[in-house]
Design a protein around this motif. Structure first.
Motif, PDB file in Angstrom:
ATOM      1  N   VAL A 286       0.964  -1.243   0.019  1.00 49.43           N
ATOM      2  CA  VAL A 286       0.063  -0.175   0.021  1.00 49.43           C
ATOM      3  C   VAL A 286       0.931   1.324  -0.229  1.00 49.43           C
ATOM      4  O   VAL A 286       1.911   1.386   0.775  1.00 49.43           O
ATOM      5  N   THR A 287       0.796   2.127  -0.917  1.00 52.80           N
ATOM      6  CA  THR A 287       1.564   3.334  -1.256  1.00 52.80           C
ATOM      7  C   THR A 287       1.250   4.513  -0.216  1.00 52.80           C
ATOM      8  O   THR A 287       1.917   5.340  -0.148  1.00 52.80           O
ATOM      9  N   SER A 288      -0.003   4.540   0.155  1.00 51.30           N
ATOM     10  CA  SER A 288      -0.626   5.940   0.624  1.00 51.30           C
ATOM     11  C   SER A 288      -0.588   5.870   2.131  1.00 51.30           C
ATOM     12  O   SER A 288      -1.149   6.588   2.728  1.00 51.30           O
TER      13      SER A 288
ATOM     14  N   ALA B 280      -9.697   7.238  -0.056  1.00 49.41           N
ATOM     15  CA  ALA B 280      -8.870   6.837  -1.068  1.00 49.41           C
ATOM     16  C   ALA B 280      -7.858   5.688  -0.488  1.00 49.41           C
ATOM     17  O   ALA B 280      -7.726   4.553  -1.204  1.00 49.41           O
ATOM     18  N   VAL B 281      -7.457   6.031   0.797  1.00 44.56           N
ATOM     19  CA  VAL B 281      -6.602   5.069   1.243  1.00 44.56           C
ATOM     20  C   VAL B 281      -7.223   3.662   1.867  1.00 44.56           C
ATOM     21  O   VAL B 281      -7.013   2.810   1.513  1.00 44.56           O
TER      22      VAL B 281
ATOM     23  N   GLU C  55      -7.942   1.730  -1.381  1.00 44.27           N
ATOM     24  CA  GLU C  55      -6.718   0.908  -1.775  1.00 44.27           C
ATOM     25  C   GLU C  55      -6.351  -0.239  -0.936  1.00 44.27           C
ATOM     26  O   GLU C  55      -6.095  -1.438  -1.517  1.00 44.27           O
TER      27      GLU C  55
ATOM     28  N   GLN D  28      -8.752  -2.843  -1.955  1.00 46.18           N
ATOM     29  CA  GLN D  28      -8.546  -3.485  -3.041  1.00 46.18           C
ATOM     30  C   GLN D  28      -7.323  -4.611  -3.055  1.00 46.18           C
ATOM     31  O   GLN D  28      -7.513  -5.868  -3.438  1.00 46.18           O
ATOM     32  N   LYS D  29      -6.119  -4.335  -2.354  1.00 39.98           N
ATOM     33  CA  LYS D  29      -5.233  -4.882  -2.064  1.00 39.98           C
ATOM     34  C   LYS D  29      -5.543  -6.438  -1.432  1.00 39.98           C
ATOM     35  O   LYS D  29      -5.195  -7.420  -1.680  1.00 39.98           O
TER      36      LYS D  29
END
Length: 416
Positions: A101-103, A247-248, A251, A254-255
């Motif tokens: 997770v990038t965020s 948005a986080v 994400e 989804q992951k």
């Protein structure tokens, strides 16, 4: 301006005379206002103090912090029977999400487990909240260390037998003795004390880090495995500064759906709660408590208003002759009207001040007895004063109008 100051002075004099000459009647009349103001300000002060404490406890944590788990902190649209079938989040999922997770700024893995008794030599502390968690917990929760340090990543990953203890635990087990590097027993194993947390005081809903100990989550995992009825894992997620929480959340959803192999159209078998939503629920509860307090206390104020009106009507009756003389000497209706209105307001304010002093006294007493600070704020004092003045004004209108409309000749004759 001088006229109103003179009116205020005379009204204060009449109000004090009423108190002196009719002590019991005045006391009973003002009792309603006193109880009403006391009830409202006591409720407002208690709710404000509770709200202040909760927000103070939550202020160390970012409101956008998220909690990934199989259960919900609050009401949920998902049926309970379905939630009970959700699998626990795992340590592998924590490692996967942390790396993909990038965020996010930080992520920690924590296990809720049973309370334990911990021991040091011949001393023990019972009902201790054991917090097994990964090393990131310290940064996410902004823990303040009074002595020593928090365990590092290597110690956490290896599951070393190290422990950070709460302030009260340190006082119970070690007193004035330095607790660092001492060995305490938890789960029948020896743990080395490497840190002591700063004193926090009573926490939200009675929980406090003062009576907790924090250990590496991998110690518990290595000892008992990942699947036990007394262990409930969660993943704590802190998004990057400025990131959109929704948005986080999307994400992460989804992951994790991809990792668990959840197909399109199937519902999630996990729950992500955002702390901000929890604080909104708290604000709603606080608002409801305030409203209920106002409704209940309003009845006391209503009774108090009738009491003030009663004493003012009696006052008009007793001073009818004086009113006639004042009018005969040139006093206008407005002068008589304001004289009785000011007197009603002053009497009501006296009752209100007594009520607020009672709240202040009880707040000081409870603060000294309990580990919780009750605060009577300036805003609550302003509300109490304004309410008392308003009740006095409302209660004094009819008696003041009746006094102002008296015919001077009839008024003087009635006193002869």
């Amino acid at each position: 301006m001088l006229l109103y100051l003179r009116l205020l002075k005379e009204s204060l004099s009449f109000a004090l005379n009423a108190l002196r000459n009719n002590k019991l009647r005045t006391f009973l009349s003002l009792l309603g206002v006193t109880i009403g103001i006391f009830s409202i300000i006591a409720v407002l002060a208690a709710v404000d103090s509770l709200d202040r404490k909760i927000k103070e406890d939550l202020s160390v944590v970012d409101k956008n912090t998220m909690y990934l788990k199989r259960f919900s902190f609050g009401p949920s649209d998902i049926p309970r029977w379905k939630r009970q079938q959700f699998p626990d989040v795992t340590y592998d999922e924590y490692e996967y999400l942390k790396g993909s997770v990038t965020s996010i700024e930080n992520m920690a893995y924590q296990i809720f487990t049973n309370r334990e008794t911990i021991r040091y030599e011949d001393k023990s502390a019972s009902d201790v909240n054991v917090i097994p968690v990964s090393h990131e917990f310290s940064e996410i929760q902004s823990l303040k260390i009074e002595q020593g340090r928090f365990y590092n990543e290597a110690e956490a990953n290896s599951g070393n037998a190290v422990v950070v203890i709460g302030y009260e635990i340190a006082q119970t087990l070690f007193g004035s003795e330095d607790p660092l590097e001492k060995k305490i027993r938890i789960y029948g194993q020896r743990f080395t004390v490497i840190g002591v947390l700063e004193k926090q005081g009573s926490g939200m809903f009675g929980e406090s880090n003062d009576t907790a100990v924090i250990i590496p989550v991998n110690f518990l995992r290595h000892m008992y495995g990942d699947h036990n009825d007394f262990m409930t894992p969660i993943i704590i997620i802190k998004p990057k500064a400025g990131a959109d929480p929704e948005a986080v959340k999307a994400e992460i959803t989804q992951k994790l759906r991809s990792y668990r192999g959840i197909k399109a159209g199937e519902t999630d078998n996990f729950i992500i709660d955002i702390l901000a939503a929890f604080t909104d629920v708290i604000d709603s509860i606080v608002g409801t408590m305030n409203m209920v307090g106002w409704i209940i206390s309003g009845f006391s104020l209503l009774v108090g208003g009738f009491g003030i009106a009663n004493i003012m009507f009696v006052s008009v009756k007793e001073r009818t002759n004086l009113i006639g003389i004042q009018k005969a000497l040139g006093a206008k209706n407005r002068f008589i009207l304001f004289q009785f209105l000011f007197e009603a307001v002053i009497l009501s304010l006296m009752g209100g001040i007594v009520g607020m002093l009672m709240v202040w006294g009880i707040a000081q007493l409870l603060t000294s007895m309990l580990d919780f600070e009750f605060v009577l704020s300036f805003w609550n004092i302003l509300i109490g004063t304004s309410l008392a003045a308003f009740i006095g004004l409302l209660s004094g209108i009819l008696p003041a109008i009746s006094a102002a409309r008296l015919d001077p000749v009839e008024a003087i004759r009635s006193g002869m």
